[in-house]
Each structure stands twice: as C-alpha cells, then as structure tokens.
Write an enzyme that holds these catalytic residues in place. Structure first.
Site, PDB file in Angstrom:
ATOM      1  N   CYS A 108      -2.172  -1.498 -10.229  1.00 30.70           N
ATOM      2  CA  CYS A 108      -2.493   0.027  -9.701  1.00 30.70           C
ATOM      3  C   CYS A 108      -3.567   0.923 -10.739  1.00 30.70           C
ATOM      4  CB  CYS A 108      -1.371   0.943  -9.614  1.00 30.70           C
ATOM      5  SG  CYS A 108      -1.555   2.578  -8.863  1.00 30.70           S
ATOM      6  N   ARG A 114      -6.745  -3.142   3.196  1.00 29.58           N
ATOM      7  CA  ARG A 114      -7.387  -2.092   3.997  1.00 29.58           C
ATOM      8  C   ARG A 114      -7.843  -2.813   5.412  1.00 29.58           C
ATOM      9  NH1 ARG A 114     -11.298  -0.711  -0.454  1.00 29.58           N
ATOM     10  NH2 ARG A 114     -11.281  -2.928  -0.700  1.00 29.58           N
ATOM     11  N   MET A 144       0.995  -1.261  -0.024  1.00 31.72           N
ATOM     12  CA  MET A 144       0.037  -0.148  -0.122  1.00 31.72           C
ATOM     13  C   MET A 144       0.886   1.209   0.020  1.00 31.72           C
ATOM     14  SD  MET A 144      -3.244  -0.899   2.462  1.00 31.72           S
ATOM     15  CE  MET A 144      -2.485  -1.931   3.869  1.00 31.72           C
TER      16      MET A 144
HETATM   17  C1  LIG Z   1      -4.011   3.341   0.319  1.00 27.96           C
HETATM   18  C2  LIG Z   1      -3.996   2.080  -0.613  1.00 27.96           C
HETATM   19  C3  LIG Z   1      -2.396   2.136  -1.275  1.00 27.96           C
HETATM   20  C4  LIG Z   1      -2.238   1.054  -2.372  1.00 27.96           C
HETATM   21  N1  LIG Z   1      -1.147   1.003  -2.878  1.00 27.96           N
HETATM   22  C5  LIG Z   1      -1.015  -0.080  -3.667  1.00 27.96           C
HETATM   23  C6  LIG Z   1       0.427  -0.483  -4.300  1.00 27.96           C
HETATM   24  O1  LIG Z   1       1.234   0.393  -4.124  1.00 27.96           O
HETATM   25  N2  LIG Z   1       0.427  -1.631  -4.967  1.00 27.96           N
HETATM   26  C7  LIG Z   1      -0.252  -2.405  -5.058  1.00 27.96           C
HETATM   27  O2  LIG Z   1      -0.235  -3.383  -5.793  1.00 27.96           O
HETATM   28  N3  LIG Z   1      -1.467  -2.051  -4.573  1.00 27.96           N
HETATM   29  C8  LIG Z   1      -1.806  -1.106  -3.757  1.00 27.96           C
HETATM   30  N4  LIG Z   1      -2.934  -1.070  -3.263  1.00 27.96           N
HETATM   31  C9  LIG Z   1      -4.150  -2.181  -3.700  1.00 27.96           C
HETATM   32  C10 LIG Z   1      -4.200  -3.096  -2.303  1.00 27.96           C
HETATM   33  O3  LIG Z   1      -2.607  -3.689  -2.457  1.00 27.96           O
HETATM   34  C11 LIG Z   1      -5.172  -4.038  -2.469  1.00 27.96           C
HETATM   35  O4  LIG Z   1      -4.949  -4.935  -3.866  1.00 27.96           O
HETATM   36  C12 LIG Z   1      -6.532  -3.571  -2.515  1.00 27.96           C
HETATM   37  O5  LIG Z   1      -6.667  -2.349  -1.362  1.00 27.96           O
HETATM   38  C13 LIG Z   1      -7.567  -4.663  -2.265  1.00 27.96           C
HETATM   39  O6  LIG Z   1      -7.169  -5.239  -0.947  1.00 27.96           O
HETATM   40  P1  LIG Z   1      -8.212  -4.987   0.425  1.00 27.96           P
HETATM   41  O7  LIG Z   1      -9.693  -5.370  -0.160  1.00 27.96           O
HETATM   42  O8  LIG Z   1      -7.825  -5.938   1.239  1.00 27.96           O
HETATM   43  O9  LIG Z   1      -8.167  -3.455   0.635  1.00 27.96           O
HETATM   44  C14 LIG Z   1      -3.423   0.001  -2.472  1.00 27.96           C
HETATM   45  C15 LIG Z   1      -4.489   0.138  -1.714  1.00 27.96           C
HETATM   46  C16 LIG Z   1      -4.808   1.111  -1.010  1.00 27.96           C
HETATM   47  C17 LIG Z   1      -6.220   1.260  -0.176  1.00 27.96           C
END
Ligand SMILES: Cc1cc2nc3c(=O)[nH]c(=O)nc-3n(C[C@H](O)[C@H](O)[C@H](O)COP(=O)(O)O)c2cc1C
Length: 325
Positions: A98, A223, A15
């Site tokens: 992303c 998250r 993240m």
């Molecule tokens: C604040 C934030 C920053 C993120 N930055 C990245 C990142 O740098 N690289 C990436 O592959 N995914 C990034 N993601 C996506 C997460 O790794 C993940 O795929 C997405 O939030 C879904 O998972 P979750 O439902 O558990 O949040 C980011 C998500 C959030 C909320």
C-alpha cells in the site's frame, strides 16, 4: 487444486472500500475465483475497534475469503493472525504494497519494502501463530532506483510465505504508468514458491498473455472488476477452458447492479448503501448512452426506492435502444 493450493488462479484483488462483504458476495455469485478481503489494520484489531472487527469477520460467507492484514508491528500480528483465523478467514495475506502516506508512515504497506528485516519478522509472526497459510502482496520496489522485488520475494520465501503477489509498480508510481510484468517474470524465476502477478489486467485475454509472458502461477485483478464483477469468473473460464468471454447484455448489467445494491442495503442499511451505490452506478453505466445525465440525476437521489426506479428507467431505455457497451 492448482500449485497455489487453490481451486482457481484468478484473484479478486484486495481493495479498501471496495472488496467489502457485498462486493465479495457479488463476485462469488459468478462461481469462480479467489476472493480477498479489504485490508484490516492490525492496530485497530488490537484496540478492538468494532468496525474493524466487522470487516475482519467473514464467518457467515459461504465461500473462502483470504483476509488481508496491514501493520508494522510484528507483535500485533501474533494476535491478529489468531483472531482472523477465529473469524473465519481461509488464509491470511499481508499488505506490503500500500502506497498511501498514512499507512507508509506507520511502518506498514510499501514502507516494508525498505525494511526487509521488519518485513521478515512480521511474516514470521503471522505464520507461526496461525494454522492458516500466509501470503504477502508487495510492489516492484520503493521507487525506480530501488526495485528490490527479487530480493524481497526471496525474503518472503525464507520467512514462511506460502506464495507472493507482485504488483508491477513501485511505491512512488502509485497507480500511474504501466505495470511492469518483466519484474514479475524475474521474481517468478527467482523463487520456488508460487507467484501471482498483478497490474493492468482488464480482460481475460490480457490475463492469459501476461501469465504466458511472465510464467506467473496466478493473476490478480483490481480496477478491472469495477463495474464488471463477472470478470473474475470469465477470466477463470477463459484460462481453464478457453471459454470466450461474452459481454453481458444491458438488461443483465441492470440486474447485477440491482443485486449489488441489494447486498449493500443488507450489509450497510439503506442510507449508507445509497451513498456507497453512487460510485458503482458510475462504473456500471460506463460507456452507456447519456450516462453523464443519468449519473447527475442519481447523485441527487436520497431515497432508495427512487434509486431503483431511476436505474430501471435508465437501463431499460438503454436496453431498448440496444446500445451495446
Ligand atoms: C480503490 C483501491 C483500493 C485498494 N486497496 C488495496 C488494499 O486494501 N490492499 C492491497 O494490497 N492493495 C490495494 N489496492 C491495490 C490493488 O489491489 C492492486 O494491487 C492495484 O490496483 C493494481 O491492480 P489493477 O491494475 O488490476 O488495478 C487498491 C487499489 C484500489 C484501486
């Protein structure tokens, strides 16, 4: 070691702006789980940007860190892969999911789901120029008319990816709606390399259910960790030993928050740490009594000693009243 070649199947998701050194240190302090860095831009590595170098440098972290790279030029991945290996990465992940415009416009992130040829060249460039294992993280597709995760997964496998992580949303969904774990299941049935599922897991039980329904080899959580850094270790213990998760007491949450702020200060210095701590204070005080008032007060604080006092007072009051989350 599991079939991912790792000692856990629960991943702290990359993240940007969150899984920095302090967050990784905190999550790792609970003792279980696979730690992934923030994304590191390969162009910035090329220009020797000191801030990017610092993000990519994980040499002094006493636990393995998978460093995530993002970019759109296969040539730049040659040096970037070598560099992050020298800077202590335990493995490399490539961000092909992303959705942010700035990244997509640079032929990077989820743009690559529209250009499998370029995506393949990138994976090969990285994999051929490092001893480290290279994985790829991507989405279910560009939009609901173009859900090509299966084809994309096969391309990753043929290009040398050690495993893949699938976030069950399309690029155009960003973070809205519900993650589609059916597509994760279909991907798992279509490739031989291990598959990690990602999207909407916020409890150990959900992780177990989603792993069962999809057959995925691992689960990645993003998250759900915000304000609950113990979730990765709890999920690991639940999956591997059936240990029922116990919510930390308010007094324990206070200690974890103070520890987090301590790590932020060590890494960023007091002023920047105080600013960064504001978002964490909001997450850690989620569901606590009078949290809104406390947050408003905290946002105005400009001195870290006052910040500590405010956190101590507020959390001690909540703990005394035994208000549970
Ligand atoms: C604040 C934030 C920053 C993120 N930055 C990245 C990142 O740098 N690289 C990436 O592959 N995914 C990034 N993601 C996506 C997460 O790794 C993940 O795929 C997405 O939030 C879904 O998972 P979750 O439902 O558990 O949040 C980011 C998500 C959030 C909320």
């Amino acid at each position: 070691m599991n079939n991912l070649g790792l000692d856990s199947r629960v991943f702290l998701a990359p993240m940007a702006g969150i899984t920095d050194r302090p967050m990784r240190q905190l999550v790792a302090s609970f003792g279980k789980g696979i730690i992934v860095s923030e994304m590191v831009a390969v162009n910035a590595i090329q220009w020797k940007n000191p801030k990017t170098y610092r993000i990519a440098d994980v040499r002094d972290e006493p636990y393995p860190v998978i460093v995530q790279l993002v970019g759109g030029d296969p040539q730049l991945f040659v040096n970037a892969a070598k560099l992050v290996e020298d800077l202590g990465a335990s493995a490399i992940d490539i961000n092909m999911g992303c959705p942010v415009k700035k990244i997509v416009n640079n032929n990077s992130g989820s743009y690559l789901m529209k250009d499998l040829n370029l995506a393949s060249q990138i994976i090969e460039s990285a994999a051929k120029n490092t001893k480290l294992r290279v994985s790829v993280k991507f989405r279910s597709g560009w939009d609901c008319q173009h859900k090509n995760a299966i084809e994309f997964a096969k391309m990753c496998e043929n290009s040398g990816a050690a495993y893949i992580t699938v976030h069950g949303r399309t690029r155009s969904e960003f973070y809205s709606g519900q993650a589609d774990w059916n597509i994760i299941k279909q991907v798992k049935e279509s490739v031989k390399i291990p598959v990690v599922g990602n999207g909407d897991v916020t409890t150990p039980k959900q992780a177990a259910e989603k792993l069962k329904m999809s057959g995925a080899d691992g689960v990645m959580i993003a998250r759900g960790v915000l304000g609950s850094p113990w979730l990765i270790a709890q999920t690991h213990d639940y999956l591997e030993c059936g240990t029922e998760p116990i919510s930390p007491k308010i007094a324990d949450i206070k200690q974890i928050l103070l520890k987090h702020i301590g790590y932020l200060i060590d890494y960023y210095g007091e002023n920047m740490a105080l600013q960064i701590s504001r978002k964490y204070v909001c997450w850690y005080s989620k569901n606590l009594r009078d949290a809104k008032k406390f947050r408003e007060t905290y946002m105005r604080i400009t001195d870290y000693k006052q910040a500590y006092d405010e956190i101590n007072n507020y959390f001690d009051q909540c703990a005394a009243q035994e208000i549970e989350r």
